[in-house]
Design a protein around this motif. Structure first.
Motif, PDB file in Angstrom:
ATOM      1  N   SER A 367       0.820  -1.214   0.000  1.00 27.72           N
ATOM      2  CA  SER A 367       0.000   0.000   0.000  1.00 27.72           C
ATOM      3  C   SER A 367       0.852   1.262   0.000  1.00 27.72           C
ATOM      4  O   SER A 367       0.432   2.306  -0.513  1.00 27.72           O
ATOM      5  N   VAL A 368       2.056   1.182   0.584  1.00 28.26           N
ATOM      6  CA  VAL A 368       2.991   2.306   0.534  1.00 28.26           C
ATOM      7  C   VAL A 368       3.400   2.574  -0.908  1.00 28.26           C
ATOM      8  O   VAL A 368       3.410   3.725  -1.371  1.00 28.26           O
ATOM      9  N   LEU A 369       3.731   1.507  -1.630  1.00 33.00           N
ATOM     10  CA  LEU A 369       4.111   1.651  -3.038  1.00 33.00           C
ATOM     11  C   LEU A 369       2.950   2.212  -3.857  1.00 33.00           C
ATOM     12  O   LEU A 369       3.138   3.099  -4.699  1.00 33.00           O
ATOM     13  N   MET A 370       1.735   1.709  -3.595  1.00 29.31           N
ATOM     14  CA  MET A 370       0.581   2.184  -4.358  1.00 29.31           C
ATOM     15  C   MET A 370       0.296   3.644  -4.069  1.00 29.31           C
ATOM     16  O   MET A 370      -0.044   4.428  -4.977  1.00 29.31           O
ATOM     17  N   SER A 371       0.433   4.059  -2.823  1.00 35.77           N
ATOM     18  CA  SER A 371       0.218   5.467  -2.494  1.00 35.77           C
ATOM     19  C   SER A 371       1.230   6.350  -3.197  1.00 35.77           C
ATOM     20  O   SER A 371       0.888   7.417  -3.731  1.00 35.77           O
ATOM     21  N   ASP A 372       2.496   5.935  -3.224  1.00 32.35           N
ATOM     22  CA  ASP A 372       3.532   6.655  -3.956  1.00 32.35           C
ATOM     23  C   ASP A 372       3.126   6.820  -5.421  1.00 32.35           C
ATOM     24  O   ASP A 372       3.234   7.911  -6.007  1.00 32.35           O
ATOM     25  N   ILE A 373       2.642   5.746  -6.024  1.00 36.40           N
ATOM     26  CA  ILE A 373       2.259   5.777  -7.443  1.00 36.40           C
ATOM     27  C   ILE A 373       1.086   6.722  -7.673  1.00 36.40           C
ATOM     28  O   ILE A 373       1.095   7.560  -8.591  1.00 36.40           O
ATOM     29  N   LEU A 374       0.042   6.609  -6.849  1.00 40.66           N
ATOM     30  CA  LEU A 374      -1.144   7.453  -7.023  1.00 40.66           C
ATOM     31  C   LEU A 374      -0.789   8.931  -6.858  1.00 40.66           C
ATOM     32  O   LEU A 374      -1.260   9.781  -7.624  1.00 40.66           O
ATOM     33  N   LEU A 375       0.036   9.236  -5.867  1.00 40.62           N
ATOM     34  CA  LEU A 375       0.454  10.620  -5.670  1.00 40.62           C
ATOM     35  C   LEU A 375       1.218  11.142  -6.883  1.00 40.62           C
ATOM     36  O   LEU A 375       1.002  12.280  -7.334  1.00 40.62           O
ATOM     37  N   THR A 376       2.119  10.335  -7.411  1.00 43.90           N
ATOM     38  CA  THR A 376       2.911  10.753  -8.574  1.00 43.90           C
ATOM     39  C   THR A 376       2.013  10.962  -9.783  1.00 43.90           C
ATOM     40  O   THR A 376       2.202  11.910 -10.558  1.00 43.90           O
ATOM     41  N   MET A 377       1.038  10.092  -9.944  1.00 43.66           N
ATOM     42  CA  MET A 377       0.115  10.225 -11.080  1.00 43.66           C
ATOM     43  C   MET A 377      -0.638  11.549 -11.063  1.00 43.66           C
ATOM     44  O   MET A 377      -0.943  12.101 -12.132  1.00 43.66           O
ATOM     45  N   VAL A 378      -0.954  12.062  -9.872  1.00 41.20           N
ATOM     46  CA  VAL A 378      -1.748  13.300  -9.803  1.00 41.20           C
ATOM     47  C   VAL A 378      -0.873  14.534  -9.628  1.00 41.20           C
ATOM     48  O   VAL A 378      -1.384  15.627  -9.362  1.00 41.20           O
ATOM     49  N   GLY A 379       0.454  14.369  -9.789  1.00 40.47           N
ATOM     50  CA  GLY A 379       1.315  15.537  -9.875  1.00 40.47           C
ATOM     51  C   GLY A 379       2.116  15.873  -8.646  1.00 40.47           C
ATOM     52  O   GLY A 379       2.797  16.902  -8.617  1.00 40.47           O
ATOM     53  N   ALA A 380       2.059  15.025  -7.608  1.00 39.13           N
ATOM     54  CA  ALA A 380       2.867  15.281  -6.414  1.00 39.13           C
ATOM     55  C   ALA A 380       4.250  14.664  -6.588  1.00 39.13           C
ATOM     56  O   ALA A 380       4.452  13.750  -7.384  1.00 39.13           O
ATOM     57  N   GLN A 381       5.200  15.179  -5.821  1.00 38.91           N
ATOM     58  CA  GLN A 381       6.537  14.593  -5.760  1.00 38.91           C
ATOM     59  C   GLN A 381       6.681  13.984  -4.366  1.00 38.91           C
ATOM     60  O   GLN A 381       6.386  14.636  -3.360  1.00 38.91           O
ATOM     61  N   VAL A 382       7.147  12.742  -4.318  1.00 36.05           N
ATOM     62  CA  VAL A 382       6.992  11.927  -3.125  1.00 36.05           C
ATOM     63  C   VAL A 382       8.345  11.507  -2.567  1.00 36.05           C
ATOM     64  O   VAL A 382       9.286  11.231  -3.309  1.00 36.05           O
ATOM     65  N   ARG A 383       8.408  11.450  -1.262  1.00 35.70           N
ATOM     66  CA  ARG A 383       9.472  10.714  -0.601  1.00 35.70           C
ATOM     67  C   ARG A 383       8.824   9.725   0.358  1.00 35.70           C
ATOM     68  O   ARG A 383       7.680   9.920   0.797  1.00 35.70           O
ATOM     69  N   VAL A 384       9.534   8.670   0.678  1.00 34.42           N
ATOM     70  CA  VAL A 384       9.022   7.610   1.540  1.00 34.42           C
ATOM     71  C   VAL A 384       9.951   7.501   2.741  1.00 34.42           C
ATOM     72  O   VAL A 384      11.175   7.435   2.578  1.00 34.42           O
ATOM     73  N   VAL A 385       9.375   7.473   3.947  1.00 32.95           N
ATOM     74  CA  VAL A 385      10.160   7.488   5.179  1.00 32.95           C
ATOM     75  C   VAL A 385       9.672   6.370   6.097  1.00 32.95           C
ATOM     76  O   VAL A 385       8.465   6.145   6.228  1.00 32.95           O
ATOM     77  N   TYR A 386      10.617   5.690   6.737  1.00 35.78           N
ATOM     78  CA  TYR A 386      10.293   4.638   7.697  1.00 35.78           C
ATOM     79  C   TYR A 386       9.753   5.251   8.988  1.00 35.78           C
ATOM     80  O   TYR A 386      10.248   6.267   9.468  1.00 35.78           O
ATOM     81  N   GLU A 387       8.742   4.589   9.545  1.00 41.04           N
ATOM     82  CA  GLU A 387       8.003   5.159  10.668  1.00 41.04           C
ATOM     83  C   GLU A 387       8.899   5.552  11.845  1.00 41.04           C
ATOM     84  O   GLU A 387       8.703   6.610  12.459  1.00 41.04           O
ATOM     85  N   LEU A 388       9.877   4.728  12.185  1.00 39.71           N
ATOM     86  CA  LEU A 388      10.704   5.015  13.349  1.00 39.71           C
ATOM     87  C   LEU A 388      11.704   6.139  13.103  1.00 39.71           C
ATOM     88  O   LEU A 388      12.326   6.624  14.051  1.00 39.71           O
ATOM     89  N   ASP A 389      11.869   6.545  11.863  1.00 41.24           N
ATOM     90  CA  ASP A 389      12.699   7.720  11.549  1.00 41.24           C
ATOM     91  C   ASP A 389      11.810   8.956  11.446  1.00 41.24           C
ATOM     92  O   ASP A 389      11.813   9.682  10.462  1.00 41.24           O
ATOM     93  N   ARG A 390      11.039   9.227  12.488  1.00 40.33           N
ATOM     94  CA  ARG A 390      10.027  10.280  12.435  1.00 40.33           C
ATOM     95  C   ARG A 390      10.620  11.644  12.140  1.00 40.33           C
ATOM     96  O   ARG A 390       9.975  12.494  11.530  1.00 40.33           O
ATOM     97  N   GLU A 391      11.869  11.852  12.615  1.00 38.20           N
ATOM     98  CA  GLU A 391      12.477  13.170  12.411  1.00 38.20           C
ATOM     99  C   GLU A 391      12.701  13.475  10.938  1.00 38.20           C
ATOM    100  O   GLU A 391      12.912  14.631  10.559  1.00 38.20           O
ATOM    101  N   ARG A 392      12.625  12.468  10.074  1.00 41.75           N
ATOM    102  CA  ARG A 392      12.814  12.666   8.641  1.00 41.75           C
ATOM    103  C   ARG A 392      11.499  13.015   7.931  1.00 41.75           C
ATOM    104  O   ARG A 392      11.501  13.333   6.756  1.00 41.75           O
TER     105      ARG A 392
END
Length: 633
Positions: A367-392
């Motif tokens: 679902s993380v990968l799918m969310s990245d794809i859907l966001l990119t399709m509608v014009g957003a630029q995405v980064r993905v961060v691991y939950e325990l690295d909250r400061e990122r």
């Protein structure tokens, strides 16, 4: 001596950021028997072809039986050949990345002499392997053609570690030995992408980059193309570590030459557009000895090359050559230096995907990968961060797509972040009935559970109607969405305390809510849209919702596509920008790139297609499965 190092989210070559366009390599005539059937003339000829194509890096393989005895002691004659190979690389201006543990290769597990009971994670096996690695690193560390060290080739396929701790103990022991001897070259694990040795938070400090090996399949060609970029985003952990795509490819014994070439073109543009430090194609050449193991029972492996078994370039070789020219042009303009991506949206990888907690068995992050794809399709630029690295996680829009739960400390952090001005979208996936995704139903989301005790919640399947009850971005009250639910899916039943109901299910159950907390907005969906689409693949059904979300939050790039099959990635400069446009469709596409801001000039840097600026819209005609690189002012 070339020095390679981690420079933030990139690999530097002698302090410069260069895209490492590379290949995985065995000679065409000798294949995996490269060292036992050593032929310098054949190798020299192939390196000459590589240089003519613009190849900068070669990943090659140290086969255990050729190089060591049962105790990790090295074979001096084979080491001499290894040095000769690096001398040839230096002659042709190519850097080499030796892979040190090759137990698994091309669908077969090969004998590794020094292992105790066939277990590479055994303490004595680690000691012996570390001794061998120490010898090899001491021999090669100062060579002018050395680019870096790749510890294994997919060791988890040779033997899966019993647990994450054993895998990381192996990785730590050997990489620390390498770094003590050679601090001047990068190191990676070389494991399969979904193995514990490629999980960025767990290997950070042990390795210098994450090196995915991606051989992906899908029913939908557009989703297939997008998945490569989404995996690269995931690997990076929001830029915490560089990413280098160590393996990707398809065999022309699977697919026609044209489609192999188009696929390679698509992935190369995807890699550079997602800030990968390089991409190594599997592999350079087809092999002629079809009765050698494992090719006799794995004929697929004979045909991955960009050069055929007769030494003739395939169509993919032309693609590589053209891409290398575009790559040089982009670097001369300042790609990765003067121009950088600036994501405003962050997708969070749940803790359970990469950490072990008792009685938490969820491991999937599709679902993380799918969310990245859907966001990119509608014009957003995405980064993905691991939950325990909250400061990122940072500011902007944060998404937790289709999560069964998150840590209580994460929910507390997100509530504080929203109050300070971030925006949050959460969708919930009910994978267990004996579960609550959060302890902050009311405080964060402005809702509370409403089912009777012991209820499994509302089940949905087939076609369902989502009715919009309140204006939401580009969606207006009275609009509706039709969603196909492939498998029966249970939903939480909640009712608002102070949240606004944005949408209902079949004009009955409230399913999407919006509330304000401090300076930020929270959107909650009890429909796990992303999980549903990973099952059905019907992404067009959910895009209006995602577009409304991005419109509401103001998270679009300066340039975005009118068509979901055209991916756009913007690299921002001071007074000009670079655009990558990637056609993930299997058809040529004529479309428009819309611009948020005034653009006076468009210049094509490279790629397969035509562009024209017309009234602040870039009209494109782009070939199937290909990319374009543009400069706009």
């Amino acid at each position: 001596m070339p020095k390679t190092s981690k420079c933030g989210k990139f690999i530097c070559l002698n302090s410069d950021i260069k895209f490492l366009l590379g290949v995985n390599y065995f000679p065409r005539k000798s294949n995996i028997k490269m060292w036992s059937k050593w032929n310098m003339d054949d190798i020299r000829n192939e390196l000459n072809v590589m240089r003519s194509l613009g190849i900068r890096a070669v990943r090659f393989f140290i086969i255990a039986e050729d190089f060591m005895d049962n105790y990790g002691n090295i074979n001096e004659d084979t080491v001499r050949k290894l040095k000769e190979f690096l001398d040839l690389l230096r002659e042709y201006g190519i850097i080499g990345f030796p892979t040190l543990f090759v137990g698994h290769m091309s669908g077969r597990n090969w004998r590794v002499p020094f292992l105790v009971n066939g277990d590479p994670y055994d303490e004595e096996s680690i000691t012996r392997f570390t001794q061998f690695v120490t010898n090899i690193v001491n021999e090669l560390k100062n060579h002018e053609a050395l680019g870096g060290w790749i510890l294994t080739n997919e060791i988890s396929l040779f033997k899966r570690p019993e647990n994450r701790d054993r895998a990381l103990a192996f990785l730590s022991a050997v990489t620390s030995a390498i770094k003590r001897i050679d601090p001047n070259h990068v190191v990676s694990s070389g494991d399969v992408f979904y193995g514990p040795m490629q999980e960025e938070p767990n290997v950070r400090g042990m390795v210098d980059y994450i090196g995915p090996h991606l051989y992906l399949y899908h029913d939908d060609p557009v989703l297939h193309g997008y998945l490569y970029g989404a995996h690269l985003d995931l690997a990076s952990n929001g830029g915490s570590s560089p990413v280098l795509l160590e393996e990707f490819g398809f065999s022309t014994l699977q697919y026609p030459e044209e489609w192999q070439a188009r696929f390679i073109n698509e992935v190369l543009y995807t890699a550079i557009a997602h800030e990968s430090s390089g991409a190594f194609i599997w592999c350079f050449a087809d092999f002629i000895n079809d009765k050698d193991p494992p090719y006799e029972w794995r004929p697929l492996e004979l045909g991955f090359g960009i050069i055929d078994k007769f030494g003739k370039p395939k169509l993919a070789a032309d693609v590589v050559s053209e891409f290398s020219k575009t790559m040089i042009n982009l670097e001369e303009l300042g790609l990765y230096n003067r121009f950088r991506r600036m994501p405003k949206t962050t997708v969070v990888i749940p803790f359970y995907a990469y950490k072990d907690y008792e009685f938490v068995s969820y491991k999937d992050y599709s679902s993380v990968l799918m969310s990245d794809i859907l966001l990119t399709m509608v014009g957003a630029q995405v980064r993905v961060v691991y939950e325990l690295d909250r400061e990122r996680i940072g500011d902007g829009l944060v998404l937790m797509p289709s999560v069964p739960l998150a840590l209580t400390s994460t929910w507390d952090y997100l509530l504080s972040s929203v109050k300070s001005g971030s925006n949050l979208y959460v969708s919930l996936l009910r994978q267990s009935f004996h579960e609550s995704p959060t302890h902050l139903w009311d405080e964060l989301f402005g809702v509370k559970p409403s089912s009777w005790a012991g209820s499994k919640g509302r089940v949905i399947s087939g076609n369902v109607k989502i009715s919009i009850k309140h204006d939401f971005g580009s969606l207006r009250a009275g609009d509706s969405l039709s969603i196909t639910v492939g498998n029966p899916t249970y939903l939480y039943e909640v009712k608002p305390t102070d949240a606004t109901v944005i949408a209902t299910l079949n004009d009955d159950l409230p399913v999407v809510f919006m509330t304000r907390r401090g300076n930020g907005v929270v959107i909650l969906s009890i429909i796990p849209f992303e999980h549903i689409i990973t099952v059905t693949g019907k992404y067009m059904e959910v895009l209006p919702f995602y577009k409304a979300l991005i419109d509401l939050m103001g998270s679009q790039q300066i340039a975005y596509s009118s068509l979901p099959e055209l991916e756009v990635q913007t690299f921002y400069g001071d007074n000009e920008h670079l655009l990558f446009i990637i056609n993930h469709s299997i058809n040529d596409v004529v479309g428009s790139i819309k611009l948020n801001g005034k653009v006076s000039r468009v210049e094509r840097i490279g790629g397969l297609g035509d562009v024209k600026l017309n009234d602040n819209v870039i009209n494109v005609n782009i070939e199937r499965k290909s990319g374009l690189a543009l400069r706009i002012e």
